[in-house]
Design a protein around this motif. Structure first.
Motif, PDB file in Angstrom:
ATOM      1  N   ALA A 103       0.846  -1.182   0.000  1.00 43.16           N
ATOM      2  CA  ALA A 103       0.000   0.000   0.000  1.00 43.16           C
ATOM      3  C   ALA A 103       0.885   1.237   0.000  1.00 43.16           C
ATOM      4  CB  ALA A 103      -0.901  -0.014   1.229  1.00 43.16           C
ATOM      5  N   PRO A 104       0.359   2.386  -0.385  1.00 45.21           N
ATOM      6  CA  PRO A 104       1.156   3.613  -0.312  1.00 45.21           C
ATOM      7  C   PRO A 104       1.553   3.913   1.132  1.00 45.21           C
ATOM      8  CG  PRO A 104      -0.885   3.943  -1.562  1.00 45.21           C
ATOM      9  CD  PRO A 104      -0.996   2.614  -0.898  1.00 45.21           C
ATOM     10  N   VAL A 105       2.623   4.678   1.279  1.00 43.19           N
ATOM     11  CA  VAL A 105       2.992   5.125   2.622  1.00 43.19           C
ATOM     12  C   VAL A 105       1.838   5.966   3.158  1.00 43.19           C
ATOM     13  CG1 VAL A 105       4.602   6.510   3.981  1.00 43.19           C
ATOM     14  CG2 VAL A 105       5.442   5.120   2.080  1.00 43.19           C
ATOM     15  N   PRO A 106       1.293   5.611   4.312  1.00 44.05           N
ATOM     16  CA  PRO A 106       0.122   6.340   4.822  1.00 44.05           C
ATOM     17  C   PRO A 106       0.491   7.759   5.224  1.00 44.05           C
ATOM     18  CG  PRO A 106       0.890   4.781   6.450  1.00 44.05           C
ATOM     19  CD  PRO A 106       1.684   4.519   5.216  1.00 44.05           C
ATOM     20  N   PRO A 107      -0.455   8.676   5.148  1.00 43.59           N
ATOM     21  CA  PRO A 107      -0.181  10.037   5.625  1.00 43.59           C
ATOM     22  C   PRO A 107       0.038  10.037   7.125  1.00 43.59           C
ATOM     23  CG  PRO A 107      -2.517   9.752   5.150  1.00 43.59           C
ATOM     24  CD  PRO A 107      -1.830   8.516   4.651  1.00 43.59           C
ATOM     25  N   VAL A 123      -2.139   0.058  10.743  1.00 40.56           N
ATOM     26  CA  VAL A 123      -0.696   0.185  10.543  1.00 40.56           C
ATOM     27  C   VAL A 123      -0.368   1.493   9.843  1.00 40.56           C
ATOM     28  CG1 VAL A 123       1.329  -0.796   9.411  1.00 40.56           C
ATOM     29  CG2 VAL A 123      -0.346  -2.300  10.510  1.00 40.56           C
ATOM     30  N   GLY A 124       0.494   2.277  10.469  1.00 38.76           N
ATOM     31  CA  GLY A 124       0.986   3.505   9.869  1.00 38.76           C
ATOM     32  C   GLY A 124       2.392   3.312   9.346  1.00 38.76           C
ATOM     33  N   ARG A 125       3.251   4.270   9.600  1.00 42.16           N
ATOM     34  CA  ARG A 125       4.656   4.169   9.188  1.00 42.16           C
ATOM     35  C   ARG A 125       5.401   3.389  10.276  1.00 42.16           C
ATOM     36  NH1 ARG A 125       5.549  10.344   6.713  1.00 42.16           N
ATOM     37  NH2 ARG A 125       3.635  10.273   5.421  1.00 42.16           N
ATOM     38  N   MET A 126       5.913   2.230   9.917  1.00 37.41           N
ATOM     39  CA  MET A 126       6.453   1.281  10.874  1.00 37.41           C
ATOM     40  C   MET A 126       7.872   0.901  10.480  1.00 37.41           C
ATOM     41  SD  MET A 126       4.359  -2.050  12.235  1.00 37.41           S
ATOM     42  CE  MET A 126       4.699  -3.179  10.870  1.00 37.41           C
ATOM     43  N   VAL A 127       8.796   0.898  11.452  1.00 35.57           N
ATOM     44  CA  VAL A 127      10.203   0.568  11.220  1.00 35.57           C
ATOM     45  C   VAL A 127      10.607  -0.535  12.187  1.00 35.57           C
ATOM     46  CG1 VAL A 127      12.585   1.406  11.256  1.00 35.57           C
ATOM     47  CG2 VAL A 127      10.749   2.920  10.453  1.00 35.57           C
ATOM     48  N   ARG A 156      13.671  10.390   7.332  1.00 34.32           N
ATOM     49  CA  ARG A 156      13.037  10.755   6.050  1.00 34.32           C
ATOM     50  C   ARG A 156      11.795   9.909   5.800  1.00 34.32           C
ATOM     51  NH1 ARG A 156      16.366  10.461   1.018  1.00 34.32           N
ATOM     52  NH2 ARG A 156      14.744  11.893   0.248  1.00 34.32           N
ATOM     53  N   PHE A 157      11.863   8.630   6.179  1.00 32.89           N
ATOM     54  CA  PHE A 157      10.694   7.764   5.996  1.00 32.89           C
ATOM     55  C   PHE A 157       9.554   8.196   6.908  1.00 32.89           C
ATOM     56  CE2 PHE A 157       8.373   3.968   7.523  1.00 32.89           C
ATOM     57  CZ  PHE A 157       7.698   3.650   6.352  1.00 32.89           C
ATOM     58  N   LEU A 158       9.869   8.400   8.180  1.00 28.53           N
ATOM     59  CA  LEU A 158       8.820   8.723   9.145  1.00 28.53           C
ATOM     60  C   LEU A 158       8.243  10.112   8.916  1.00 28.53           C
ATOM     61  CD1 LEU A 158      10.425   7.260  12.405  1.00 28.53           C
ATOM     62  CD2 LEU A 158       8.497   6.312  11.131  1.00 28.53           C
ATOM     63  N   VAL A 159       9.090  11.090   8.625  1.00 26.25           N
ATOM     64  CA  VAL A 159       8.638  12.471   8.492  1.00 26.25           C
ATOM     65  C   VAL A 159       8.086  12.763   7.105  1.00 26.25           C
ATOM     66  CG1 VAL A 159       9.371  14.889   8.574  1.00 26.25           C
ATOM     67  CG2 VAL A 159      10.218  13.275  10.285  1.00 26.25           C
ATOM     68  N   ASP A 160       8.816  12.328   6.061  1.00 21.46           N
ATOM     69  CA  ASP A 160       8.458  12.703   4.692  1.00 21.46           C
ATOM     70  C   ASP A 160       7.855  11.560   3.881  1.00 21.46           C
ATOM     71  OD1 ASP A 160       9.539  15.302   5.126  1.00 21.46           O
ATOM     72  OD2 ASP A 160      11.550  14.497   4.775  1.00 21.46           O
ATOM     73  N   GLY A 161       7.871  10.337   4.430  1.00 18.44           N
ATOM     74  CA  GLY A 161       7.312   9.212   3.684  1.00 18.44           C
ATOM     75  C   GLY A 161       8.206   8.698   2.577  1.00 18.44           C
ATOM     76  N   VAL A 162       9.509   9.002   2.617  1.00 18.49           N
ATOM     77  CA  VAL A 162      10.459   8.551   1.602  1.00 18.49           C
ATOM     78  C   VAL A 162      10.977   7.174   1.987  1.00 18.49           C
ATOM     79  CG1 VAL A 162      12.619   9.031   0.410  1.00 18.49           C
ATOM     80  CG2 VAL A 162      11.109  10.920   1.082  1.00 18.49           C
ATOM     81  N   VAL A 163      10.652   6.162   1.201  1.00 11.28           N
ATOM     82  CA  VAL A 163      11.039   4.785   1.517  1.00 11.28           C
ATOM     83  C   VAL A 163      12.512   4.583   1.170  1.00 11.28           C
ATOM     84  CG1 VAL A 163      10.555   2.347   1.082  1.00 11.28           C
ATOM     85  CG2 VAL A 163       8.695   4.030   1.015  1.00 11.28           C
ATOM     86  N   PRO A 164      13.329   4.023   2.076  1.00 10.13           N
ATOM     87  CA  PRO A 164      14.730   3.758   1.743  1.00 10.13           C
ATOM     88  C   PRO A 164      14.848   2.836   0.531  1.00 10.13           C
ATOM     89  CG  PRO A 164      14.331   3.457   4.097  1.00 10.13           C
ATOM     90  CD  PRO A 164      12.987   3.604   3.454  1.00 10.13           C
ATOM     91  N   THR A 165      15.914   3.010  -0.214  1.00  7.50           N
ATOM     92  CA  THR A 165      16.184   2.132  -1.347  1.00  7.50           C
ATOM     93  C   THR A 165      16.460   0.719  -0.855  1.00  7.50           C
ATOM     94  OG1 THR A 165      17.137   3.998  -2.563  1.00  7.50           O
ATOM     95  CG2 THR A 165      17.653   1.780  -3.366  1.00  7.50           C
ATOM     96  N   GLU A 166      15.842  -0.265  -1.467  1.00  3.77           N
ATOM     97  CA  GLU A 166      16.044  -1.659  -1.079  1.00  3.77           C
ATOM     98  C   GLU A 166      17.527  -2.006  -1.098  1.00  3.77           C
ATOM     99  OE1 GLU A 166      15.764  -5.562  -0.060  1.00  3.77           O
ATOM    100  OE2 GLU A 166      14.046  -4.192  -0.093  1.00  3.77           O
ATOM    101  N   GLY A 167      18.019  -2.559   0.015  1.00  6.38           N
ATOM    102  CA  GLY A 167      19.412  -2.966   0.100  1.00  6.38           C
ATOM    103  C   GLY A 167      20.380  -1.835   0.393  1.00  6.38           C
TER     104      GLY A 167
END
Length: 524
Positions: free
Chosen positions: A57-61, A267-271, A508-519
């Motif tokens: 799913a998209p990164v939730p707001p 589930v929101g933004r989860m690490v 960046r993921f939690l604040v801006d929703g930018v998903v880290p590059t795989e690997g």
């Protein structure tokens, strides 16, 4: 709260072709057909689509600010004292509250009450729940300490929320094991491999389990990860937010994956900052941990030697000899035995910044002064009101989370095997299997994370982690349909707040929703 039935992914339905059609295709095709599968009905050709598994799913707001019903009281000075820091950063304050939850014991599903201590830090308006290992410091202290390590950008957006997990800290704590039994269990000879000696450990564990059963009664089997996940859902509701954003370190990652299985819509933004391998049973998990701890010790030894190590030119030999000397009796005038020395090493290896202090403590013990080692393991065995000894919650939750019970003869075989292959830590992890041998068996083990359609979930894999092997975190990322692995090449337990690179990526993921590059790999 009664257990809900996990969602099942839709079965893929293949298209059955008529035998005549198969003969025609076989006769007329020169090679494999690239056409989509077809079906015939009333002489009309129709394309039958192949169902596809849902992607992430998209990164939730971030959602609206919390509209909470909890009542918070200032606890800044109390928390500062518990953390042992002389001063807090400018503007840093803490507030504390109590979360009412449903006990949901096996004897009374969906009924009963429990309380969880919670803490809040930071000026942001969006809650971010931070969870640590069940055997570590209480969750409120863990979150408060984490808040001191997080970048200002993250604290301007989020308010860090910590929770003492069931049986720990001030959350209806499980203070039930007599202190002499705690000392016997954690101080037990880590190199014991014969049945007669290990039976003495079994006796201590039997007494501990009986005392906890008498003290906690129906609450005993309600202290587990499954119900802690339900506590998180009740926390979300009390905070008044549509999605729960969260970071879980190490073993606490299973709380978050269980939460995702039970409450996927929440589930929101989860690490996951390090995570146990979700497909290994307790035996395989212990073996992997023992092997990983040995490798991290070698890295510690090399680092120590490079600093002019107080443990001499061969730190492994020095520590090994110290363990051997204290197997039969503790250091003179102290309660420091071989088992406690080994426990102290495992604790010290978790924090890369603490390695010089660990070396000094071990060197002092080697000279006969065990005070520093004793101080390191004291929180495991001694209750310091309001917090109970950490062993109790760790043992209860760990045993309630697995259905595996290893019989004594098998435990003896494992102890002999692991002690030979992992000389410093094999026996310790083999003894953790003995802990659960006499514990009540739970109704079911934790679910394997497999829910599809979740938002992306970054999983940090730390190259040298004495608690959670990197390969296990890699496997967690692979198991999660939306997992994204982020590798830290450093050493320690948990990268967030330690690695600038990993912390920036998580921010960046939690604040801006930018998903880290795989690997993506962060330097050590």
């Amino acid at each position: 709260m009664p257990r809900s039935t996990p969602r099942r992914t839709a079965h893929r339905v293949g298209v059955l072709l008529l035998p005549l059609l198969l003969l025609v295709v076989a006769a007329c095709s020169a090679g494999p057909s690239q056409r989509p599968p077809v079906a015939y009905r009333d002489a009309e050709q129709q394309v039958t689509p192949q169902p596809q598994a849902p992607g992430p799913a998209p990164v939730p707001p971030l959602g609206p600010p919390a509209q909470e019903s909890l009542t918070w009281d200032d606890c800044t000075e109390q928390t500062r004292g518990e953390l042992g820091v002389p001063a807090l950063p400018a503007g840093m304050t803490f507030t504390c509250s109590r979360l009412p939850t449903t006990l949901d014991s096996p004897e009374a599903p969906g009924r009963g009450t429990a309380r969880s201590a919670v803490i809040s830090a930071g000026s942001g308006r969006i809650p971010l729940v931070v969870l640590g290992d069940i055997g570590g410091e209480p969750g409120t202290a863990f979150a408060a300490r984490m808040a001191l390590r997080l970048p200002p950008e993250l604290l301007r957006t989020f308010r860090v929320i910590g929770m003492d997990r069931r049986g720990t800290g001030e959350s209806d704590s499980a203070d039930c094991i007599p202190i002499e039994r705690r000392n016997a269990i954690l101080g037990f000879d880590p190199r014991a491999t014969d049945r007669t000696t290990l039976d003495r450990l079994v006796d201590s564990v039997r007494d501990a389990s009986q005392q906890c059963l008498l003290s906690l009664d129906e609450r005993l089997q309600a202290y587990d990860t499954w119900r802690t996940a339900a506590d998180l859902e009740e926390l979300r509701l009390e905070l008044g937010v549509p999605k729960l954003h969260a970071v879980g370190r190490g073993e606490a990652a299973r709380v978050l994956t269980t939460f995702a299985e039970r409450f996927p819509e929440s589930v929101g933004r989860m690490v996951l900052d390090g995570a146990p391998d979700p497909q290994l049973d307790a035996i395989a998990q212990g073996e992997a941990q023992a092997q990983g701890a040995e490798q991290v010790f070698d890295r510690f030894a090399a680092d120590c030697a490079a600093r002019g190590c107080p443990l001499g030119p061969d730190p492994r030999r020095t520590v090994s000899d110290l363990v051997e000397r204290t197997r039969a009796a503790p250091l003179p005038g102290t309660p420091v035995t071989a088992g406690k020395i080994t426990q102290a090493v495992l604790l010290g290896l978790r924090d890369r910044d603490a390695w010089p202090g660990l070396a000094q403590a071990l060197a002092a013990a080697n000279r006969g002064d065990g005070s520093a080692v004793a101080a390191m393991v004291a929180p495991l065995v001694e209750s310091t009101p309001p917090a109970p000894a950490r062993l109790d919650g760790d043992m209860i939750t760990s045993c309630n989370d697995t259905t595996l019970r290893v019989p004594p003869q098998r435990s003896t075989e494992i102890a002999a095997d692991w002690s030979a292959r992992f000389p410093l830590f094999g026996g310790v992890f083999a003894q953790r299997l003995v802990w659960c041998g006499l514990w009540p068996v739970p109704q079911q083990a934790l679910p394997v994370p497999r829910t599809a359609g979740l938002p992306p979930v970054p999983v940090i894999s730390t190259a040298h982690d004495a608690a959670v092997p990197a390969l296990g975190s890699d496997h967690m990322a692979e198991q999660l349909p939306s997992g994204v692995v982020l590798r830290w090449l450093g050493a320690g337990h948990g990268a967030v707040g330690r690695s600038e690179c990993a912390t920036t990526a998580v921010t960046r993921f939690l604040v801006d929703g930018v998903v880290p590059t795989e690997g993506m790999a962060c330097p050590g």
